[in-house]
Design a protein around this motif. Structure first.
Motif, PDB file in Angstrom:
ATOM      1  N   SER A  69     -33.284 106.446  15.494  1.00 15.51           N
ATOM      2  CA  SER A  69     -34.707 106.803  15.534  1.00 15.51           C
ATOM      3  C   SER A  69     -34.998 108.102  14.819  1.00 15.51           C
ATOM      4  N   GLY A 124     -37.402 108.125  11.912  1.00 14.95           N
ATOM      5  CA  GLY A 124     -38.633 108.861  12.180  1.00 14.95           C
ATOM      6  C   GLY A 124     -38.868 109.982  11.183  1.00 14.95           C
ATOM      7  N   ALA A 161     -42.264 102.575  10.236  1.00 13.34           N
ATOM      8  CA  ALA A 161     -43.065 102.509  11.467  1.00 13.34           C
ATOM      9  C   ALA A 161     -42.928 101.140  12.116  1.00 13.34           C
ATOM     10  N   MET A 173     -39.528 100.918  13.866  1.00 12.20           N
ATOM     11  CA  MET A 173     -39.561 101.614  15.152  1.00 12.20           C
ATOM     12  C   MET A 173     -40.308 100.787  16.189  1.00 12.20           C
ATOM     13  N   ALA A 228     -39.166 106.242  22.407  1.00  2.00           N
ATOM     14  CA  ALA A 228     -38.218 105.870  21.362  1.00  2.00           C
ATOM     15  C   ALA A 228     -36.802 105.825  21.924  1.00  2.00           C
ATOM     16  N   ASN A 244     -36.662 112.128  19.336  1.00  2.00           N
ATOM     17  CA  ASN A 244     -36.910 110.801  18.779  1.00  2.00           C
ATOM     18  C   ASN A 244     -38.382 110.420  18.886  1.00  2.00           C
ATOM     19  N   SER A 245     -38.957 110.623  20.051  1.00  2.65           N
ATOM     20  CA  SER A 245     -40.378 110.324  20.225  1.00  2.65           C
ATOM     21  C   SER A 245     -41.249 111.352  19.518  1.00  2.65           C
ATOM     22  N   LEU A 289     -41.502 110.598  15.841  1.00  4.30           N
ATOM     23  CA  LEU A 289     -42.307 109.387  15.687  1.00  4.30           C
ATOM     24  C   LEU A 289     -43.793 109.693  15.830  1.00  4.30           C
TER      25      LEU A 289
END
Length: 378
Positions: free
Chosen positions: A179, A183, A209, A212, A223, A244-245, A248
């Motif tokens: 990720s 990302g 995107a 993911m 994520a 990771n999030s 993103l």
């Protein structure tokens, strides 16, 4: 639901945006610790500048790295330093990890955005071209082969195409697509699309995107970490990390702006809500506990600052007032925790819930995005 006390003025939201926002719960949990502050702008700027000044003596100008932290973390420092006019150089190596290259490339994008330096943009483009050779194209997914890899490629995992995923390491035998690398590539592509208007960058960002969304976000909209591109095996479900999030969120917020496509704004909102409310890296008081490492540096210390930066980018770009209030409140929770519980003068422990300790480069790194984000998010 109850929101923070500061009303943030934003442009009128389109009817379509209002429709999706109503279905998403951007309410601020009342259990959060101190989700507002009354410090005036000049004080917030002074606090941030003092925190920056405290880490600068650790800079090794010969290597463009900081004593006490690693290569990618130094690149992470340079990302926010570009906002402070403190960086007039940029290091570029051929690192062992594709994400390392893109931390530095993103720093170059930020520097170009701040100062219009064409050399920084050129560096970012060169890095994008290099890392693009490790992104999986639709044709490669269909063929089950990638030219940079020595193994058979699983073109689909869980019935979803692997196109858009980006390999973590450039070595021929490494099978991991994760990720943070994907990302970062999504974010870098979206920024370059915004700067240049070149559709190839937009297309690349959309593919990543989609990867993911299809393959590496769990049912709670957080994520996940890694997918094996050969046999579709996965990292443990417990590998849920802030960065990771966070990366993103940043990439999706830029992509939504570039394309004007609300699907990316909706996805970004879902990940943002999940990342700020009920995520495994914090308690009911909202204070992030991930990367609390007073005695030694580790990668986790730098993760949470990436989440804060992603939230800040979303705050700056979003016309959704409820989203902005949620981000403002979450940033203030971290800000107040650092100042109240983890501060030793102008230096901060990597444990945001405290107690204070003497200066460490990694602790200071982790705090800087909070200090700078609090300037704009209030």
């Amino acid at each position: 639901m109850t929101y923070g006390p500061h009303q943030i003025n934003t442009p009128v939201v389109a009817l379509a945006l209002c429709g999706y926002a109503a279905a998403q719960d951007f309410g601020v949990p009342l259990s959060w610790r101190k989700f507002s502050n009354t410090r005036p702008l000049n004080e917030r700027i002074s606090i941030a500048q003092a925190a920056i000044d405290a880490i600068l003596p650790q800079l090794n100008t010969a290597t463009a790295e900081f004593n006490g932290i690693g290569f990618w973390q130094s690149g992470n420092v340079c990302e926010w330093l570009s906002f402070s006019s403190a960086v007039t150089w940029l290091k570029y190596d051929t690192p062992k990890f594709n994400d390392d290259a893109m931390w530095w490339a993103t720093a170059a994008v930020y520097a170009h955005r701040a100062y219009g330096d064409p050399a920084m943009l050129s560096h970012a483009v060169d890095t994008w071209n290099h890392v693009s050779t490790f992104a999986i194209t639709p044709a490669q997914a269909s063929a089950g082969r990638h030219p940079a890899k020595s193994f058979t490629l699983a073109g689909t995992c869980d019935g979803k195409s692997m196109a858009g995923g980006v390999f973590w390491r450039p070595t021929a035998d490494d099978q991991g697509v994760n990720s943070v690398t994907t990302g970062l590539y999504l974010t870098l592509s979206a920024f370059l699309a915004e700067i240049t208007g070149d559709q190839k960058y937009t297309n690349a960002a959309i593919q990543s995107a989609n990867w993911m969304r299809s393959l590496n976000i769990n049912s709670k909209n957080l994520a996940l970490d890694t997918v094996n591109a050969h046999d579709c095996s996965r990292s443990p479900d417990s590998w849920i990390f802030t960065y990771n999030s966070g990366k993103l969120i940043e990439g999706l917020s830029v992509l939504s702006h570039v394309t004007g496509d609300n699907q990316w704004d909706t996805l970004m909102g879902n990940v943002l809500i999940a990342s700020t409310k009920g995520a495994p890296w914090q308690g009911s008081n909202g204070v992030i506990t991930e990367g609390s490492s007073p005695n030694s540096n580790n990668d986790g210390v730098g993760f949470k600052s990436v989440l804060i930066r992603g939230l800040h980018e979303a705050f700056e770009r979003s016309p959704n007032n409820a989203l902005r209030i949620l981000v403002h409140s979450y940033v203030d929770v971290q800000y107040n925790a650092l100042l109240d519980l983890a501060a030793n003068g102008s230096t901060y422990s990597s444990s945001w819930a405290g107690p204070p300790q003497g200066f460490t480069t990694w602790g200071q790194l982790a705090a800087l995005d909070v200090m700078t984000s609090a300037i704009n998010a209030n």
